[in-house]
Design a protein around this motif. Sequence first.
Motif, PDB file in Angstrom:
ATOM      1  N   TYR A 105       1.101  -1.187   0.448  1.00 46.31           N
ATOM      2  CA  TYR A 105       0.242   0.291  -0.076  1.00 46.31           C
ATOM      3  C   TYR A 105       0.569   0.926   0.204  1.00 46.31           C
ATOM      4  N   ARG A 108       2.546   1.444  -2.908  1.00 47.43           N
ATOM      5  CA  ARG A 108       1.277   2.353  -4.338  1.00 47.43           C
ATOM      6  C   ARG A 108       1.062   3.666  -3.827  1.00 47.43           C
ATOM      7  N   LYS A 109       0.842   4.199  -2.819  1.00 46.57           N
ATOM      8  CA  LYS A 109       0.856   5.692  -2.082  1.00 46.57           C
ATOM      9  C   LYS A 109       1.447   6.421  -3.290  1.00 46.57           C
ATOM     10  N   GLY A 113       1.411   8.187  -6.385  1.00 45.07           N
ATOM     11  CA  GLY A 113       0.963  10.332  -5.997  1.00 45.07           C
ATOM     12  C   GLY A 113       1.670  11.249  -7.009  1.00 45.07           C
TER      13      GLY A 113
END
Length: 144
Positions: A105, A108-109, A113
């Motif tokens: 997670y 991915r962020k 982003g």
Amino acid sequence: MTGGEVAGILVAVFWAILVSFLAVVLVRLAQTLKATTRLVADVTEQAVPLLADASATVRSAQTQLDRVDAIASDVQEVTSNASALSTTVASTFGGPLVKVAAFGYGVRKALGGRGRQDAPAATGRRTVIVGRSVPSARRRKQKG
């Protein structure tokens, strides 16, 4: 006939009627006792096989209950084993899987982003009117 003879005849007739009445009562009582004896004999003849069947049924039910008890104890053992296995799997894989999911997670962020900062923010749904696009907020004002 004197008064004593009349009284004697009356007493004799009274005793004859009384004895006849008692004889009828005794005959009826004898018939009732015979019928009762037959009834008891019939009930005994029918009750003995019924009691034997009831005894066999109770023995069969006890056997089935013993089987059900054995199955229930096996099910309880399987349930406790499954619970122990579930606890073991949760403690063994649960912590590392949560860490891997959190790491994924975060990656991915971090990667997602940066790409989104360069792109313009989406304004929502647009409608095309005679070759131009109008934001959805304006379209509501025009309809209203």
